[in-house]
Write an enzyme that holds these catalytic residues in place. Sequence first.
Site, PDB file in Angstrom:
ATOM      1  N   THR A 151      37.137   9.281 -80.896  1.00 43.62           N
ATOM      2  CA  THR A 151      37.592   9.366 -82.222  1.00 43.62           C
ATOM      3  C   THR A 151      36.318   8.562 -82.897  1.00 43.62           C
ATOM      4  OG1 THR A 151      38.907   7.249 -82.052  1.00 43.62           O
ATOM      5  CG2 THR A 151      39.966   9.314 -81.764  1.00 43.62           C
ATOM      6  N   SER A 152      36.465   8.612 -84.377  1.00 40.96           N
ATOM      7  CA  SER A 152      35.661   7.762 -85.013  1.00 40.96           C
ATOM      8  C   SER A 152      35.635   6.202 -84.769  1.00 40.96           C
ATOM      9  CB  SER A 152      35.447   7.893 -86.586  1.00 40.96           C
ATOM     10  OG  SER A 152      35.300   9.220 -86.996  1.00 40.96           O
TER      11      SER A 152
ATOM     12  N   GLU B 172      36.119  13.966 -77.840  1.00 38.37           N
ATOM     13  CA  GLU B 172      34.944  13.199 -77.573  1.00 38.37           C
ATOM     14  C   GLU B 172      34.753  11.775 -78.103  1.00 38.37           C
ATOM     15  OE1 GLU B 172      34.844  16.217 -75.913  1.00 38.37           O
ATOM     16  OE2 GLU B 172      32.936  15.565 -75.180  1.00 38.37           O
TER      17      GLU B 172
ATOM     18  N   ASN C 275      28.254  10.828 -73.268  1.00 38.01           N
ATOM     19  CA  ASN C 275      26.967  10.531 -73.975  1.00 38.01           C
ATOM     20  C   ASN C 275      26.199  12.017 -73.970  1.00 38.01           C
ATOM     21  OD1 ASN C 275      26.932   7.851 -74.728  1.00 38.01           O
ATOM     22  ND2 ASN C 275      27.042   7.166 -72.818  1.00 38.01           N
TER      23      ASN C 275
ATOM     24  N   GLY D 218      44.212   9.885 -75.484  1.00 36.31           N
ATOM     25  CA  GLY D 218      43.049  10.132 -74.935  1.00 36.31           C
ATOM     26  C   GLY D 218      42.034   9.048 -74.925  1.00 36.31           C
TER      27      GLY D 218
ATOM     28  N   GLY E  14      37.235  24.767-106.041  1.00 32.04           N
ATOM     29  CA  GLY E  14      38.360  25.026-106.506  1.00 32.04           C
ATOM     30  C   GLY E  14      38.953  26.184-105.940  1.00 32.04           C
TER      31      GLY E  14
ATOM     32  N   ARG F 212      28.771  14.200 -76.580  1.00 29.65           N
ATOM     33  CA  ARG F 212      28.867  13.717 -78.036  1.00 29.65           C
ATOM     34  C   ARG F 212      27.631  14.255 -78.789  1.00 29.65           C
ATOM     35  NH1 ARG F 212      31.035   7.986 -76.369  1.00 29.65           N
ATOM     36  NH2 ARG F 212      33.342   8.532 -76.342  1.00 29.65           N
TER      37      ARG F 212
HETATM   38  C1  LIG Z   1      42.036  20.923 -80.277  1.00 32.69           C
HETATM   39  C2  LIG Z   1      41.585  19.785 -78.993  1.00 32.69           C
HETATM   40  C3  LIG Z   1      41.003  20.252 -77.799  1.00 32.69           C
HETATM   41  C4  LIG Z   1      40.618  19.056 -76.986  1.00 32.69           C
HETATM   42  N1  LIG Z   1      39.993  19.280 -75.875  1.00 32.69           N
HETATM   43  C5  LIG Z   1      40.073  18.399 -74.687  1.00 32.69           C
HETATM   44  C6  LIG Z   1      39.397  18.587 -73.626  1.00 32.69           C
HETATM   45  O1  LIG Z   1      38.861  19.655 -73.255  1.00 32.69           O
HETATM   46  N2  LIG Z   1      39.370  17.522 -72.274  1.00 32.69           N
HETATM   47  C7  LIG Z   1      40.016  16.295 -72.768  1.00 32.69           C
HETATM   48  O2  LIG Z   1      40.280  15.638 -71.878  1.00 32.69           O
HETATM   49  N3  LIG Z   1      40.774  16.238 -74.109  1.00 32.69           N
HETATM   50  C8  LIG Z   1      40.648  17.236 -74.882  1.00 32.69           C
HETATM   51  N4  LIG Z   1      41.099  16.837 -76.295  1.00 32.69           N
HETATM   52  C9  LIG Z   1      41.612  15.449 -76.587  1.00 32.69           C
HETATM   53  C10 LIG Z   1      40.672  14.702 -77.400  1.00 32.69           C
HETATM   54  O3  LIG Z   1      39.754  14.160 -76.712  1.00 32.69           O
HETATM   55  C11 LIG Z   1      41.789  13.554 -77.578  1.00 32.69           C
HETATM   56  O4  LIG Z   1      42.467  13.991 -78.862  1.00 32.69           O
HETATM   57  C12 LIG Z   1      40.837  12.252 -78.108  1.00 32.69           C
HETATM   58  O5  LIG Z   1      40.194  11.542 -77.026  1.00 32.69           O
HETATM   59  C13 LIG Z   1      42.010  11.164 -79.004  1.00 32.69           C
HETATM   60  O6  LIG Z   1      42.958  10.989 -78.207  1.00 32.69           O
HETATM   61  P1  LIG Z   1      44.428  11.006 -78.884  1.00 32.69           P
HETATM   62  O7  LIG Z   1      44.472  12.282 -79.521  1.00 32.69           O
HETATM   63  O8  LIG Z   1      45.383  10.855 -77.664  1.00 32.69           O
HETATM   64  O9  LIG Z   1      44.618   9.923 -79.725  1.00 32.69           O
HETATM   65  P2  LIG Z   1      44.875   8.212 -79.373  1.00 32.69           P
HETATM   66  O10 LIG Z   1      44.033   8.043 -78.375  1.00 32.69           O
HETATM   67  O11 LIG Z   1      46.350   8.068 -79.295  1.00 32.69           O
HETATM   68  O12 LIG Z   1      44.363   7.551 -80.770  1.00 32.69           O
HETATM   69  C14 LIG Z   1      45.146   7.727 -81.881  1.00 32.69           C
HETATM   70  C15 LIG Z   1      44.556   7.039 -82.803  1.00 32.69           C
HETATM   71  O13 LIG Z   1      44.400   5.562 -82.790  1.00 32.69           O
HETATM   72  C16 LIG Z   1      42.852   5.019 -82.645  1.00 32.69           C
HETATM   73  N5  LIG Z   1      42.574   4.147 -81.620  1.00 32.69           N
HETATM   74  C17 LIG Z   1      42.934   4.386 -80.279  1.00 32.69           C
HETATM   75  N6  LIG Z   1      42.699   3.368 -79.599  1.00 32.69           N
HETATM   76  C18 LIG Z   1      41.914   2.583 -80.174  1.00 32.69           C
HETATM   77  C19 LIG Z   1      41.425   1.151 -80.255  1.00 32.69           C
HETATM   78  N7  LIG Z   1      41.011   0.649 -78.917  1.00 32.69           N
HETATM   79  N8  LIG Z   1      40.796   0.730 -81.499  1.00 32.69           N
HETATM   80  C20 LIG Z   1      40.949   1.149 -82.399  1.00 32.69           C
HETATM   81  N9  LIG Z   1      41.419   2.433 -82.665  1.00 32.69           N
HETATM   82  C21 LIG Z   1      42.136   2.950 -81.702  1.00 32.69           C
HETATM   83  C22 LIG Z   1      42.162   6.304 -82.457  1.00 32.69           C
HETATM   84  O14 LIG Z   1      40.974   5.992 -83.012  1.00 32.69           O
HETATM   85  C23 LIG Z   1      43.076   7.274 -82.979  1.00 32.69           C
HETATM   86  O15 LIG Z   1      42.958   7.294 -84.709  1.00 32.69           O
HETATM   87  C24 LIG Z   1      41.285  17.878 -77.163  1.00 32.69           C
HETATM   88  C25 LIG Z   1      42.098  17.668 -78.345  1.00 32.69           C
HETATM   89  C26 LIG Z   1      42.063  18.538 -79.306  1.00 32.69           C
HETATM   90  C27 LIG Z   1      43.186  18.312 -80.425  1.00 32.69           C
END
Ligand SMILES: Cc1cc2nc3c(=O)[nH]c(=O)nc-3n(C[C@H](O)[C@H](O)[C@H](O)COP(=O)(O)OP(=O)(O)OC[C@H]3O[C@@H](n4cnc5c(N)ncnc54)[C@H](O)[C@@H]3O)c2cc1C
Length: 374
Positions: free
Chosen positions: A355-356, A353, A234, A121, A331, A237
């Site tokens: 990750t950190s 939206e 934007n 994502g 606890g 978030r």
């Molecule tokens: C309950 C739920 C609902 C959701 N709803 C939606 C939705 O409605 N629509 C939608 O489109 N998505 C949705 N998502 C997806 C969500 O936006 C993604 O999970 C999120 O963007 C992170 O993508 P990923 O989980 O594939 O992790 P990844 O992108 O694979 O990342 C994994 C880890 O690697 C780190 N990382 C990745 N790239 C970098 C970088 N360049 N530099 C440093 N660190 C990096 C990340 O910070 C993370 O810690 C949902 C997810 C959940 C769990």
Amino acid sequence: MNFELDEELINYKEKVRAFALKEFTEEVARTHDIEEKYPNELRMKALHEGIIDFMNPWKTMIGIEEMCRVDPGLGISATVPYFGAEVLMLHGSDYLRENYLAKVISGEKMMGLGVTEPGGGSDVAGLKTVATKNGNEYVVNGSKMFITNGTIADFFVTLVRTSKPDDPAKRHRGLSVMVVERAFEGFSSNKLTGKLGVRATNTGELIFTNMKVPEKNLIGDEGKGFYYIMEFFNISRIFVAAQSIGIAQGVLDRTTDFLKKLEASGEYVGEERKFKLAEIATRVEASRLLMYKAASFLFNYKPNPTITSMAKGYASETASFAAETAMEITGQTGISTDLERFFRDSKIMEIWEGTSEVEKIVISRMILKGEKNE
Ligand SMILES: Cc1cc2nc3c(=O)[nH]c(=O)nc-3n(C[C@H](O)[C@H](O)[C@H](O)COP(=O)(O)OP(=O)(O)OC[C@H]3O[C@@H](n4cnc5c(N)ncnc54)[C@H](O)[C@@H]3O)c2cc1C
């Protein structure tokens, strides 16, 4: 400078809080969490009682916070049927606004946003779903993962690749957004279950197999999808910051009640637990101020991605910090009451939206570019 909400917003906040306290009972919250069931009846009730005011972003932000403060899973569910609507509002044609946006705002339809794919994502421009133009329609193949409202929404604002740029460094240029309907031939979805938290929300996988999408369902210009989605993040978030602050405030309310009862019963409280409470309270306050600053820029048409990412990143980490610290303070009580649900619901705030890490990438990039934040 004025840090107080105006009278209209104070009244609205109280109205939402009263609604959430009445409707989001512990039994309703627990049942929807255990059964992973979307609370459609609550969504309609909130809409009919004027609790949701999608056209007023200040109210939307404050409403989300107040609802998540009572229960995050139900609060997010009640406010998420519009997820992605801003893309239609800002870039949709008259046809798309009348046929899709208006029906979501009236409550007749529910929508979602399809960006994330099974491959990840964070790297939005790396998506694999392809839309090929054929006459006056697109033929779409690919899939989307973890999509909120995935098996219940009527349609999705979906990001797809419409052209492959020669230069791989410019991957973000060949993306477009289009409205994809559940009713389209070639569309299918699967419900994803067993999430850690926000289990009342619906999450699904979308699969597109030679799905035909009319050309008129393209949102804005072909090739500008990446920019529309970044613009949307934007906005959204700020609403995730509101979800996070709602969770952190809800945790603070419950932890404060716990310590007051402990003190009243004459049992040992200890300075350490009070200090932890003070730290949660301070972070909640700091997160809220950041969110208000980000909102004040955005809702006055001067979006500031740096402050927005700071607000989302800090508020989401505050939600996790508050939930974890509350467990240390309470606890066995925390583990066996609704605090347990807040603990599980908090983690997703740091993931969706952006990750950190993604928020930190945005913040550092903008600072190094010399962005002004005043
Ligand atoms: C309950 C739920 C609902 C959701 N709803 C939606 C939705 O409605 N629509 C939608 O489109 N998505 C949705 N998502 C997806 C969500 O936006 C993604 O999970 C999120 O963007 C992170 O993508 P990923 O989980 O594939 O992790 P990844 O992108 O694979 O990342 C994994 C880890 O690697 C780190 N990382 C990745 N790239 C970098 C970088 N360049 N530099 C440093 N660190 C990096 C990340 O910070 C993370 O810690 C949902 C997810 C959940 C769990």
